[in-house]
Design a protein around this motif. Sequence first.
Motif, short mmCIF file in Angstrom:
data_model
loop_
_atom_site.label_atom_id
_atom_site.label_comp_id
_atom_site.label_asym_id
_atom_site.label_seq_id
_atom_site.Cartn_x
_atom_site.Cartn_y
_atom_site.Cartn_z
N GLN A 51 60.11 39.02 30.37
CA GLN A 51 58.76 39.67 30.94
C GLN A 51 58.51 40.74 30.07
N ALA A 52 58.62 40.95 28.68
CA ALA A 52 58.12 41.90 27.83
C ALA A 52 58.14 41.34 26.51
N PRO A 53 57.09 41.78 25.72
CA PRO A 53 56.95 41.32 24.38
C PRO A 53 57.92 42.26 23.20
N ASP A 55 57.23 44.85 20.07
CA ASP A 55 56.29 45.45 19.13
C ASP A 55 56.37 45.61 17.88
N SER A 58 59.98 46.76 17.16
CA SER A 58 61.35 46.28 17.56
C SER A 58 61.62 44.80 17.18
N GLN A 62 63.48 42.03 19.46
CA GLN A 62 62.66 41.62 20.42
C GLN A 62 61.80 40.49 20.09
N LEU A 131 48.39 45.34 26.17
CA LEU A 131 49.56 44.65 27.11
C LEU A 131 49.13 45.89 28.33
N ALA B 334 49.21 53.69 24.59
CA ALA B 334 50.17 53.64 25.78
C ALA B 334 50.83 54.95 26.03
N GLN B 337 48.16 56.91 27.84
CA GLN B 337 48.00 56.50 29.52
C GLN B 337 49.20 56.95 30.18
N GLN B 392 63.42 53.08 31.88
CA GLN B 392 62.66 52.24 32.79
C GLN B 392 62.63 52.88 34.13
N ASP B 413 61.73 53.22 23.38
CA ASP B 413 60.90 53.02 22.13
C ASP B 413 60.55 51.71 21.90
N LYS B 414 60.73 50.68 22.74
CA LYS B 414 60.35 49.55 22.72
C LYS B 414 59.94 48.85 23.78
N PRO B 415 59.00 47.66 23.86
CA PRO B 415 58.74 47.34 25.16
C PRO B 415 59.66 46.68 26.03
N ALA B 416 59.11 46.73 27.24
CA ALA B 416 60.34 46.33 28.37
C ALA B 416 59.32 46.17 29.62
N SER B 417 60.09 45.37 30.38
CA SER B 417 59.48 45.02 31.83
C SER B 417 60.07 45.94 32.66
N ALA B 452 55.05 43.80 32.11
CA ALA B 452 55.47 44.17 30.87
C ALA B 452 54.87 45.47 30.30
N LEU B 453 55.70 46.24 29.96
CA LEU B 453 55.16 47.56 29.45
C LEU B 453 55.42 47.96 27.99
N PRO B 454 54.40 48.43 27.37
CA PRO B 454 54.46 48.77 25.78
C PRO B 454 55.51 49.84 25.68
N ALA B 455 56.18 50.07 24.54
CA ALA B 455 56.88 51.43 24.11
C ALA B 455 56.09 52.74 24.69
N SER B 458 52.93 52.59 30.75
CA SER B 458 52.82 52.73 32.29
C SER B 458 51.97 51.91 32.76
#
Lengths: 782, 597
Positions: A51-53, A55, A58, A62, A131, B334, B337, B392, B413-417, B452-455, B458
């Motif tokens: 559920q996340a890409p 970047d 990473s 990822q 995103l 990101a 925001q 998170q 510092d990396k994308p995560a849900s 899904a949130l970028p590094a 929010s």
Amino acid sequence: MTPEPSRRDLLALAATTGVLTGLPTYTAGAAPDRPDSLPYQGSSDTTLWWQAPADEHSMIEQGLPVGNGRLGALASNDPGRELLLVTDATMWTGGRNDTLDADGQFPYGRADFGSFTLLARLTVDLPDHDLSAVNGYRRTLDLARGVVTTSYVRSGVTYRREIFASHPDDVIVLHFTQSGGGRYTGSVTLEGTHGEGETAVSFGAAFPNGLRYGAAVKAYGSGGRVAVRGTRIDFSGCRDLTVLVSGGTNYAPDAQAGYRAPALDPEKLARAKVRDAAAHSADVLLRTHVADHHALFGQLDLSLGPSTAEQRSLDTWERLKARARDGVPDPELEAQYLQFGRYVMIAGSRDSLPLGLQGLWLDGNDPDWMGDYHTDINIQMNYWMADRAGLARSFDALTDYCLAQLPSWTDLTRRLFDDPRNRYRNSTGKNAGWTVAISTNPYGGGGWWWHPAGNAWLCNSLWEHYEFTGSRTHLEKIYPLLKGACEFWEARLLTTTLPGTAREVLIADSDWSPEHGPLDAKGITYAQELVWALFGNYCVAAAELKRDSGFAATVAGLRKRLHLPQVSPKTGWLEEWMSPDNLGETTHRHLSPLVGLFPGDRIRPDSSPSDLVAGATALLTARGMESFGWANAWRSLCWARLKNAENAYRLVVNNLRPSSDGSNGTAFNLFDIYEVDKGRGIFQIDANFGTPAAMIEMLLYSRPGHIELLPALPGAWAASGSVTGVGARGGFVVDLRWRDGIPIEARIRSVGGRTTTVAFGGTSRTVTLRPGASVTLKDFAR
Amino acid sequence: MRSSSYSVMPARTLRALVVLALAAGAAVTAPTAHAETTAPALAAKPYMGWSSWSMQSSKYPGLNPEGDYSYLTEANVLKQAGALAAKLKKYGYEYVNIDAGWWMDKAWKSGFDEYGRQKPDPTRFPRGMKAVADDLHAKGLKAGIYLPAGLEKGAYGDGKTPIWNAEGCTTADIVYDDLRTTNGWDSSYKLDFAKPCTAKYIDSQARLIADWGYDFLKLDGVGPGSGKSGDQYDNVADVAAWNRAIAATGRPIHLELSWSLDIGHAPDWKKYSQGWRLDTDVECYCNTLVSWENSVDDRWDDTPAWTRHAGPGGWNDLDSLDVGNGEMDGLTKAERQSYATLWAIAKSPLYTGDDLTRLDSYGLSLLTNREVIAVDQGPNPPAHPVTPSDPQQVWAAKNADGTYTVALFNLADKPASVTADWSTLGFTGKATVRDLWNHENLGTYRNRITEALPAHGSRLFTVTPHGTTLRWTGIEAESPSNTLSGNASVADCSACSGGKKVGNLYVGGKLTVNGVVAPKAGTYQIKVAYVSGDARSVTVSANGGTGTAHKFPATGDWGTVSSVYVPVTLKAGTNTVSFDSGTGYAPDIDRIDVPQS
């Protein structure tokens, strides 16, 4: 110093070693079969999801890998900016590297030895799809179809993209679609990563080593406009969009040609490849790819038992975290981890160079340890899984590599190994055959230190492929490698008298038990075991091929006189250095002295002297359960051989721990991470193959003439399960179902094997089959 | 501000000192809740506007061509005011705040009038300060000004400088005989309020800025805080004097305190001022205005302890909101925001330090999003973390109308849900979700929403529940049926349920709560009530599993209880849940509650 060999010398070498060189790696392909419908729909069992890409910072943890065996990419799947880091397995700097350093060892730099490096970056920018502005983001990796998908909702429109690397069409395909009346507006950018300058549709350049490379992109859509604008391809108002990428180098696996195909223009070929592929719709390209990929992937099905609905509801990363947090087995996740290894092998090892330390995938130009071939465990481990997991075909890249390197390895050994500065030179004064350095590149060159026993280990790996497949063609191919390695050892072995006895034995000259302990030890267990196996394999090979009977008899004689490692009376461990003392680190990562337990099988719990088995067990116990990636995988394989299912399983589970902040374990994208310094994890692909190999070894043990079912089945998988397509040494393939830890049914199919025992628990049956025939066995009891 | 000429310690050191100060103040009793019955005259809502310091403090090319902090001039202030009036005023931005340096020349040398009061620098403000305030008022804006705490050393003048409107008083009569220094930079002599002349000096300063027409005063370097602790740096009396002096002028002047104020003195700050900076400067003193690591990201850790202190009349000030120009701010989209999201949900004053003449379109959209501004300015309480301070995070506030303001953050510092589970809001079932940043209704979500949130990214939602209220079963940490190991022990805690908690969870100390009953197997968000003067980690596991380490935010002191929700996987029936300090120091645990429906 001997001068550079002339091209004629190399030709002569190639003739004597009998090597047949192949076609250039990057070449125009034959027209593929194009099925009329999608041949396989995919299944949730073999689909990972997140559920996340990724970047761009990473990607190694990822990014999702795609590859057609040669051409690969990591894909970010970011809605607003799809990034592909594109690689070609042959994209290497460096060269033959045949001037030794002052210590008689090899230089190990990116210019001399060389490095695997990126081919290109492809970005597809969709400025309105940031995103932070999309909902319901989801991405999948369909292992069985070989497709990465992304989907999300933006202002009520569902957008989807599929990415795959097609072997038949030799392109990477990105297909962007939507439902709900959306449009795609943005731009495509293809860039080199070595200062080639910007270009819209293709680029080409050459490294200082003369390697030419190039890549090309093509984009087309419907309902909008697609046009080259400056250094980008702009598109606007497209209902859907297809982007095709190809690329490659003029590398050729041919020592005589200096590892180049001089007439090949990679940029031009890449342009032709994307142009030809663009003649087909994205759906046709997908069907063609899925048919090709699934034919390989479908060779092994696996169930380790059901997971809970709760586990199934989690995305792959959450599932890994839950597995570690709760300590509750997740058999479907564990099976998916194995299948991921198979997916990566199909994607990374086909019709080109073999898998190195990072396989086909990079996030920068300068991978750790050059992303090279390490011959003291890593490249061997990369291929332990292939035959066991129904991917015999994937093994060929390793064979082809060794064959293409052999003329140069032979030349380097002849010219440089007896350099007086080389601490590992033969004190016998003789020098023959070939060996390698710890690191090898694709240009016939070595890096770092000489690795005398590396030749034996490579040969033993190649030999095991023969044991699994029974392929006479393969045996004929590898015979020169085996023979040359035996010649090397015939020249190198020393005669010594064992202390306290009058018995004369042969031992290996001064060597370093890989990366551990004293640098100059004679008779290290690692070398003794590998050479003992090599000599045995060679004698069988010579007999099978009816060649060199005189030399084979010599080798058989040497083998009888080889010292075989002992258990230390002091530590109770199998000795590593022909010494009763522990001269190294107790929990060292390498299991070199246990190479006779796995992958070798001199030490057999079912038939070896119990004190030898006990010594091996004691050493393995001392090495501990808390290492990292490949070291855990190797430990797991050894425990599986010792039929300690729970230890073998625990090490698998240790590797499944989610990696955070670079810690040892499994990254978000399932790549294995090795924490080389506190907080700095690097991707090393070996555990992604070694761990699955261990999982299969827990389900089935084999050596020629002997198959054992469920030798180390852990409680977590015992309730029920099945596997089809497991390779067994001796030339068989096994399908197996079990319940409550007992086989219900085992189907043994011959792929060349004739006779084998099939054992479970205390019972053993003998099966005799013609090649191609099969038999189904039932009524097993504990 | 924290100018180089004042500061002698890097920000990191300063913050370490604050932590020590907090520890020293651990015995302070919990202050009573802010009980305003009528809307206060000042700071009924967090103020909005612009401050000069971010641009003054930056080494961004071209901003300060005549030396450090040289951006501050009348011309620049009025230029920014013009842009504020044109672009932002209609969204509620009204204050234009002149920060440090208005009385200093370009070499940062101070000027004082004959009464020891700060005197406008004629180069920066050739028409003086009143003219600027008048111009700001003419644009319909409010005028803000700045002073440091104490009597600036340069104003002392051998102690013979007379105090305005204080017959017989000189500067020697307002400080301590030993000329002890005070404030965050020791740039002033500490005022001795036991002396009758001293308050008159504050009165004289207040009179001056009131006469000039200022509506806002930032009092800087105030302690305890500003990196200092101890009696010498206790400026509570100064702040009280300012409160009285401002009242005496008859002019409503908003008093804002800076920086890293001691939370142990929150009742004082609330009593005497309208806002307090809870952290060090947000600026990076580098080539951009700010940077994520230095020190925007600290606010997620440092804000939760203060949340309960914010309310009408006084707000938690997170410092300038520099999100208007990505390149100048030094932040990704990101990050910008997320920065604006935290400020809004924390109900921080919203004052930007950007160059308002160069806002980019994304920056303008962030600063002018009416739905987000309404979160900050509306009647609902500030949000607090409902999940631990892990990378998170979910923050939430229950609104007066029954909806929830919910923010998702990914500080990794990396994308995560990131998932907001409705059970952490107290209900289960369906809810509709509105995306405030994107002005979209996202539809109905059952039990949770995952995005899904970028590094450093929010999301900000309004969640309207349509489900059922959860029932919970609580177990006290001190229950005799639980298992304590290592150093863990039961301690009294007046604010805790049952009057007790389990503490001493350090270096192997572990609490295992036995008899945790779950109706069916699954992952539950259990509510953990805890006490922790500082942010601490604890590994939470169920049924002997490995568990996960979570960092619980500080509750502000060792007498205040807060709660977070932690996921554990339970089996149907009876379970154990453990809180293990491992090799470190864990929070004290008051009780846990497990959802039962």
